[in-house]
Scaffold this motif. Structure first.
Motif, PDB file in Angstrom:
ATOM      1  N   PHE A 291       0.807  -1.216   0.000  1.00  0.00           N
ATOM      2  CA  PHE A 291       0.000   0.000   0.000  1.00  0.00           C
ATOM      3  C   PHE A 291       0.848   1.278   0.000  1.00  0.00           C
ATOM      4  CE2 PHE A 291      -3.815   2.309   2.090  1.00  0.00           C
ATOM      5  CZ  PHE A 291      -4.299   2.651   0.834  1.00  0.00           C
ATOM      6  N   PRO A 292       1.885   1.382   0.862  1.00  0.00           N
ATOM      7  CA  PRO A 292       2.714   2.594   0.793  1.00  0.00           C
ATOM      8  C   PRO A 292       3.377   2.767  -0.574  1.00  0.00           C
ATOM      9  CG  PRO A 292       3.128   1.389   2.824  1.00  0.00           C
ATOM     10  CD  PRO A 292       2.307   0.486   1.958  1.00  0.00           C
ATOM     11  N   ALA A 315      -1.026   5.321   4.855  1.00  0.00           N
ATOM     12  CA  ALA A 315      -1.094   3.915   4.479  1.00  0.00           C
ATOM     13  C   ALA A 315      -1.451   3.024   5.658  1.00  0.00           C
ATOM     14  CB  ALA A 315       0.234   3.466   3.874  1.00  0.00           C
TER      15      ALA A 315
END
Length: 480
Positions: A291-292, A315
């Motif tokens: 996600f990041p 995130a």
């Protein structure tokens, strides 16, 4: 009258042993914090002293497992900051650094399951906590020098898998401490507390690194201050190991069940449910890891405002939502049946992923964030519902396969299946980053990988329905 404490202690033990019925011997506390005659199903023992001991062990187990998930997910946020620290890794290498901890962690879950019976729950918690010092200090050493070769970075990233293995030993340990009527509650707390480590890691690391950079250099850069991503957890790891040493216990009757594990491997349902768990927990840990990186790549402006990489702390919302939604999956499964909720979860994940694909060209960060949080919520609910299915499916399926199978056999089978399925499902944390990396390298876009995930969710939905909901299937009427 003697006042010698050892004589008094022995006398007290003798009195308890004499007073207790022969079938229910009182607890015997031995050197090294070993406890003999532990039986949480004994209501008298449980109310008198068992509950307090179990809850104390649960608290320190949660803290140690929480740190395990923190370390397991460290590279998911560190990778995004490597370019600013002077590292020149391509997309494929970046995704290898993200996915390697999941590969190692999933593999370690299998042997970690048996460490409690071999060394004792308290002893192994101390060891497994101290092992987390290796990847945290190793990360700090590697990222402090931009000339560190990729192979060394990858090896240290793999060592973060120690944190992923902790889940299996922690769950195996806690299951021995609680009676059946409270086991679900205790294991749920233990799992949720660990899963929250992924969210806290992604929240805290960018902020601490950025603030350290401001204090040290007067600017919101990273540089060698990225080493704080690992060093900041060292004191907490030491506290966890010390707390386990002083406050946790070993149970002499906590025995591993290798025979049960081998029997579970022969059950077809293990592989079916493991496949489903790859889609639920694998999505949670896999998307949590990437996600990041996705935010950084798709919306670069949102990784450079305010405190620089600290903005990427958004995130953390993904793993947080996924962790908090997991208990609700179990609760919904209790009411409507695990198979129904699992099918609904896969349907939701497929629809949300299609919505992500459709809205990516809009380049709206907040819409992207909301849709991804919905994906995390669906995966978390699926985690809870799929895990709830396991004991029901294995209890009924084993009895159908072995007419008149004893309850002890089905209990052993279910317990072994829980550990094995949790290990297999964690491989999803390796597959998702690898597929996204391959998609980006081959096409310059993440869209093909997302279409692949949609196909996988649809397939898992069909398998769930065919095996556990379709009229006439072996376990369709068991309430799984």
């Amino acid at each position: 009258m003697s006042t010698d404490p050892q004589i008094t202690a022995r006398a007290g033990t003798a009195e308890r042993t004499t007073a207790a019925p022969a079938s229910r011997p009182s607890l015997d506390f031995r050197a090294g914090r070993w406890i003999e005659h532990w039986n949480p199903e004994d209501a008298t023992q449980w109310e008198r002293e068992g509950r307090a001991i179990a809850r104390r062990n649960l608290a320190w187990s949660i803290f140690a497992e929480f740190l395990g998930f923190v370390v397991w997910q460290l590279w998911s946020i560190v990778v995004v900051s490597l370019p600013a620290a002077g590292f020149k890794f391509d997309t494929s290498q970046a995704f290898w650094l993200i996915s390697m901890p999941s590969l190692v962690g999933a593999t370690l879950r299998i042997p970690y399951t048996f460490m409690v019976s071999r060394f004792g729950g308290r002893n192994w918690t101390i060891v497994s906590a101290l092992l987390l010092l290796i990847p945290t200090v190793g990360l700090a050493v590697c990222v402090a020098n931009p000339s560190t070769p990729f192979w060394a970075m990858l090896a240290v990233a793999g060592l973060a898998g120690f944190g992923g293995g902790n889940f299996a030993s922690s769950m195996a340990n806690i299951t021995f401490f609680f009676p059946a009527k409270e086991k679900g509650w205790a294991l749920g707390l233990n799992a949720a507390g660990g899963n929250l480590g992924a969210a806290v890691s992604q929240l805290a690391v960018p902020i601490v690194v950025s603030l350290t950079a401001v204090v040290v250099t007067g600017a919101a850069g990273t540089g060698s201050t990225l080493a704080m991503a690992g060093l900041m957890w060292v004191p907490f790891i030491v506290i966890a190991a010390f707390g386990a040493w002083r406050r946790m216990d070993n149970l002499s009757n906590a025995k591993g069940d290798l025979a049960g594990s081998l029997a579970a491997l022969r059950e077809p349902h293990l592989w079916v449910v493991a496949f489903l768990y790859i889609g639920t927990f694998g999505s949670f840990i896999g998307f949590g890891g990437v996600f990041p990186k996705l935010i950084h790549d798709i919306f670069p402006a949102y990784s450079s405002f305010a405190l620089g990489p600290a903005a990427l702390s958004l995130a953390f919302l993904g793993p947080l939502v996924g962790s908090l939604s997991r208990p609700y999956g179990g609760r919904l499964a209790d009411r409507f049946g695990g198979a129904r909720i699992t099918v609904a979860s896969f349907a939701t994940m497929a629809v949300v992923t299609l919505a992500l694909i459709a809205t990516l060209p809009v380049k709206n960060f907040w819409l992207f964030l909301v849709l991804f949080l919905a994906l995390f919520a669906a995966s978390g609910i699926g985690n809870g519902s799929t895990y709830r299915m396991i004991p029901v499916i294995f209890a009924r399926a084993s009895r159908a396969a072995r007419a008149g199978a004893a309850p002890s056999y089905t209990a052993r089978l279910s317990s072994a299946a829980l550990g094995l399925i949790s290990a297999i499902g964690a491989y999803g944390g390796f597959a998702i980053p690898q597929l996204l990396g391959a998609s980006s390298t081959a096409t310059g876009s993440y869209v093909p990988a997302f279409y692949g995930f949609v196909g996988a969710y649809v397939l898992m939905l069909v398998v769930s329905w065919a095996c556990y909901l379709r009229r006439g299937s072996t376990v369709a009427r068991m309430g799984a």
